[in-house]
Design a protein around this motif. Structure first.
Motif, PDB file in Angstrom:
ATOM      1  N   THR A 180     -28.366  30.318  29.815  1.00 52.81           N
ATOM      2  CA  THR A 180     -28.537  30.917  31.136  1.00 52.81           C
ATOM      3  C   THR A 180     -28.040  30.008  32.256  1.00 52.81           C
ATOM      4  OG1 THR A 180     -30.797  30.047  31.201  1.00 52.81           O
ATOM      5  CG2 THR A 180     -30.498  32.296  30.388  1.00 52.81           C
ATOM      6  N   ASN A 181     -27.993  28.710  32.006  1.00 50.81           N
ATOM      7  CA  ASN A 181     -27.512  27.759  33.013  1.00 50.81           C
ATOM      8  C   ASN A 181     -26.688  26.696  32.292  1.00 50.81           C
ATOM      9  OD1 ASN A 181     -27.150  26.215  35.342  1.00 50.81           O
ATOM     10  ND2 ASN A 181     -29.047  25.086  35.024  1.00 50.81           N
ATOM     11  N   PRO A 182     -25.460  27.029  31.931  1.00 49.53           N
ATOM     12  CA  PRO A 182     -24.666  26.093  31.135  1.00 49.53           C
ATOM     13  C   PRO A 182     -24.595  24.715  31.785  1.00 49.53           C
ATOM     14  CG  PRO A 182     -23.567  28.212  31.345  1.00 49.53           C
ATOM     15  CD  PRO A 182     -24.725  28.252  32.271  1.00 49.53           C
ATOM     16  N   GLN A 183     -24.875  23.736  30.969  1.00 52.74           N
ATOM     17  CA  GLN A 183     -24.916  22.366  31.470  1.00 52.74           C
ATOM     18  C   GLN A 183     -24.033  21.476  30.603  1.00 52.74           C
ATOM     19  OE1 GLN A 183     -28.538  21.058  32.895  1.00 52.74           O
ATOM     20  NE2 GLN A 183     -28.051  18.902  32.907  1.00 52.74           N
ATOM     21  N   ASP A 184     -23.202  20.692  31.244  1.00 56.29           N
ATOM     22  CA  ASP A 184     -22.256  19.849  30.524  1.00 56.29           C
ATOM     23  C   ASP A 184     -22.794  18.428  30.451  1.00 56.29           C
ATOM     24  OD1 ASP A 184     -20.338  21.947  30.212  1.00 56.29           O
ATOM     25  OD2 ASP A 184     -19.830  21.703  32.314  1.00 56.29           O
ATOM     26  N   GLY A 185     -23.746  18.240  29.588  1.00 58.04           N
ATOM     27  CA  GLY A 185     -24.249  16.912  29.310  1.00 58.04           C
ATOM     28  C   GLY A 185     -25.403  16.472  30.187  1.00 58.04           C
ATOM     29  N   TYR A 186     -26.027  15.390  29.754  1.00 60.31           N
ATOM     30  CA  TYR A 186     -27.156  14.776  30.448  1.00 60.31           C
ATOM     31  C   TYR A 186     -26.876  13.280  30.581  1.00 60.31           C
ATOM     32  CZ  TYR A 186     -29.538  19.138  29.157  1.00 60.31           C
ATOM     33  OH  TYR A 186     -29.876  20.448  29.000  1.00 60.31           O
ATOM     34  N   GLY A 187     -27.346  12.696  31.683  1.00 56.79           N
ATOM     35  CA  GLY A 187     -27.013  11.320  31.995  1.00 56.79           C
ATOM     36  C   GLY A 187     -27.932  10.294  31.386  1.00 56.79           C
ATOM     37  N   MET A 188     -27.513   9.020  31.503  1.00 53.88           N
ATOM     38  CA  MET A 188     -28.277   7.869  31.045  1.00 53.88           C
ATOM     39  C   MET A 188     -28.017   6.733  32.029  1.00 53.88           C
ATOM     40  SD  MET A 188     -27.393   7.686  26.969  1.00 53.88           S
ATOM     41  CE  MET A 188     -25.634   7.392  27.229  1.00 53.88           C
ATOM     42  N   ALA A 189     -28.915   5.745  32.031  1.00 54.23           N
ATOM     43  CA  ALA A 189     -28.708   4.560  32.855  1.00 54.23           C
ATOM     44  C   ALA A 189     -29.285   3.356  32.154  1.00 54.23           C
ATOM     45  CB  ALA A 189     -29.367   4.737  34.226  1.00 54.23           C
ATOM     46  N   CYS A 190     -28.619   2.213  32.304  1.00 55.74           N
ATOM     47  CA  CYS A 190     -29.227   0.947  31.903  1.00 55.74           C
ATOM     48  C   CYS A 190     -29.280   0.049  33.129  1.00 55.74           C
ATOM     49  CB  CYS A 190     -28.490   0.288  30.745  1.00 55.74           C
ATOM     50  SG  CYS A 190     -26.759  -0.104  31.008  1.00 55.74           S
ATOM     51  N   ALA A 191     -30.466  -0.456  33.437  1.00 59.99           N
ATOM     52  CA  ALA A 191     -30.690  -1.233  34.651  1.00 59.99           C
ATOM     53  C   ALA A 191     -31.961  -2.048  34.477  1.00 59.99           C
ATOM     54  CB  ALA A 191     -30.819  -0.299  35.857  1.00 59.99           C
ATOM     55  N   ASP A 192     -32.063  -3.123  35.210  1.00 55.92           N
ATOM     56  CA  ASP A 192     -33.228  -4.001  35.139  1.00 55.92           C
ATOM     57  C   ASP A 192     -34.319  -3.444  36.043  1.00 55.92           C
ATOM     58  OD1 ASP A 192     -35.049  -6.037  34.922  1.00 55.92           O
ATOM     59  OD2 ASP A 192     -33.837  -7.513  36.000  1.00 55.92           O
TER      60      ASP A 192
END
Length: 600
Positions: free
Chosen positions: A30-42
């Motif tokens: 119903t809401n096509p989504q192209d991927g999900y994010g990630m982060a590496c940080a202190d």
């Protein structure tokens, strides 16, 4: 070009290291989504990289604490982050300048989140109060201080031909205002990702935007910052207005000439003029880009999403990782000159045959090489630990911001390795990027320089952003051991080791305790002249900025009998604040200096 050493494969260690986070099986219909994010940080300020993941089916945002050697504890349940089922782009930066990292998460047709960091791994969503909780067809996010006011601003890409991209200016009072239209950057180009990079090397961040279906809509865009926080569109004049199904962006100086290069991912579409290749656009001093993907062997005619430049083998040349859809991912190894070669299979990072959208890099176990995180739909986040980079040395540099700000987003550094007989290697230029170097994710902000056969850095030039200062660090080769993280401080922070905002007796006490010595990590705050040691010249520079008089050992504002008593009690000692001349011990010269200033 042949490599002298065989590739040592990455090792897949997510489960063994406590990283257990499963991505949803497929994009929602119903809401096509192209991927999900990630982060590496202190996130907790303990000098190691923690992790944040998006994309679990129930919307739980994964927050994982690093124990310092790359083993993680799950802090997700107590993070306070609301369920985020459509989380797309993410950045981790200090928006409120309080010394810790906050999170901004864009959702695809869900409200944006601005998560203020209250305590280690505990956040509060302040997006509504900040004025950024809009529901947008949002994808990628990137951050920079585009106007030079000291506060980080946010660019949100929107995948829409109707809803324009947002450029949220940080007003410094906890609120933001969208200035995209007033500054001429409100693209409605089916934007997927943006990146801020100083492509023309004037220290001001310029904005590059990656647009899908550019051959029938809006090609990719480049907005040059006019060194005052306003922009002019140089997409056509620079040649960066390539028209393709543009998605992710890799941004770095691949060629070593000191200028930004861009690599855009594409689909294998036969539409001219690109015919499905991923264009590699090489920058230049003239501000004009030349397409060179065929020359470098990275055309990668596949359905691809994220792409990121990083020197995985520490040979002083940037390599390229590309996420592909339904086919193995690519790791193009750079031999120092074109072409590059895909060695993903041999390196063990080809991934699984599923939709692969996002990858980020960082030195998770602090062993001097960069590790790789990868997410695919329908499986766990994959953590690939780098084993090959350990065959060569690296130099790692954190650039501190002004005031309490930990990272100077938008700053850059040029490093040259110390070679045999005192010669210097080729320059390597890196930028501190917050989002954009990839797709939806954020890699570490510590700058990483492979040294190849060298073991130390010989020359370092640091440029702070938006017209900020430049510092040159020299004569450091003998002290820069491999695999250590060094910090470059702006001139305004030199001498204030305790972060109190003033240079006072407490700071002098610490400098005196360390005494004249070669520089080691953690003491860079006192190396005023940047020559790699602590000596009399640094002590002299300290006292020109201190709020107390040289020789006022008790800090009462006067040099008197109490100070004399303290000096005599410390006679012949080292590491004492009474070592006024900073020669390593308390003696006659210190007494002479104190008496000369008597009554001051």
């Amino acid at each position: 070009m042949a490599f002298a050493q065989a590739i040592v494969p990455f090792t897949s260690e997510h489960s063994a290291r406590g990283v257990v986070y499963n991505m949803t099986f497929a994009p929602p219909l119903t809401n096509p989504q192209d991927g999900y994010g990630m982060a590496c940080a202190d996130l907790d300020g303990d000098d190691d990289l923690d992790l944040v993941f998006l994309g679990r089916a129930d919307g739980l945002v994964g927050v994982y604490e690093n124990n310092g050697v790359g083993v993680f504890t799950n802090r997700s349940a107590t993070s306070g982050i609301p369920a985020t089922t459509a989380g797309a782009g993410i950045v981790a930066v200090d928006f409120d300048r309080d010394g810790d990292l906050d999170l901004f998460i864009a959702q695809k047709n869900g409200p944006c989140r601005l998560l203020r960091h209250n305590a280690p791994f505990q956040f509060t969503d302040v997006a509504a109060a900040a004025g950024v909780n809009e529901t947008l067809p949002a994808t990628g996010v990137s951050a920079a201080d585009f106007d030079g006011d000291g506060w980080l601003d946010i660019h949100v890409s929107t995948y829409s031909a109707v809803v324009p991209n947002r450029l949220y200016r940080n007003l410094g009072n906890g609120t933001f205002v969208d200035v995209a239209a007033s500054l001429g950057v409100p693209s409605t180009g089916l934007s997927y990702q943006s990146v801020w990079s100083d492509y023309n090397r004037d220290s001001w961040p310029d904005l590059c935007v990656s647009n899908d279906r550019g051959f029938g809509n809006v090609p990719n865009q480049l907005h040059r910052n006019l060194a005052n926080g306003t922009f002019t569109d140089v997409s056509a004049s620079s040649g960066l207005n390539v028209a393709l199904c543009s998605m992710g962006i890799a941004c770095a100086d691949l060629t070593g000439d000191g200028y930004s290069d861009y690599y855009f991912t594409n689909v294998p579409d036969p539409t001219p003029p690109l015919n499905g290749v991923n264009p590699l656009m090489i920058g230049s001093a003239k501000g004009v880009f030349t397409q060179a993907d065929a020359l470098w062997g990275v055309s990668n005619i596949k359905y691809s999403w994220a792409a990121i430049f990083f020197d995985f083998d520490n040979d002083a040349d940037l390599d390229l990782y590309v996420n592909n859809e339904f086919v193995p991912n690519a790791l193009y190894r750079n031999p120092g000159a074109p072409p590059m070669t895909d060695i993903a299979a041999a390196a063990g990072v080809a991934g699984t045959a599923n939709l692969s959208y996002c990858s980020i890099v960082g030195d998770l176990d602090r062993d001097g090489d960069q590790d790789l995180l990868l997410n695919n739909y329908g499986g766990p986040v994959r953590l690939f630990m780098n084993q090959d980079g350990q065959q060569r040395a690296s130099f790692r540099l954190r650039i501190a911001g002004e005031g309490r700000v930990r990272d100077a987003i938008g700053a850059s550094a040029t490093v040259r390795a110390r070679l045999a007989k005192g010669k210097l290697g080729a320059p390597q230029w890196r930028e501190v990027l917050a989002g954009g170097n990839g797709f939806l994710g954020q890699s570490e902000t510590t700058l990483h320089f492979g040294l190849g056969a060298a073991t130390s850095a010989g020359s370092i030039v640091v440029q702070w952003p938006a017209g900020g200062p430049t510092r040159t660090l020299s004569n450091l080769a003998a002290n820069l051991a491999a695999n250590q993280v060094w910090t470059a401080y702006p001139p305004s922070r030199l001498g204030d080791v305790d972060g109190g905002g003033v240079i006072d007796l407490a700071d002098w006490t610490q400098l005196a305790a360390w005494g004249p010595s070669a520089l080691v990590p953690g003491r860079e705050m006192f190396d005023f002249d940047g020559d790699g040691d602590l000596d009399g010249a640094d002590a002299d520079a300290f006292w020109t900025r201190a709020t107390i008089t040289r020789g006022d050992l008790d800090g009462n504002g006067s040099i008197d009998a109490a100070d004399l008593s303290m000096l005599l009690a410390s006679w012949a000692q080292s590491g004492s604040p009474a070592d006024i001349d900073f020669d390593g011990s308390v003696g006659a010269s210190d007494l002479a200096l104190l008496l000369a200033a008597w009554g001051s």
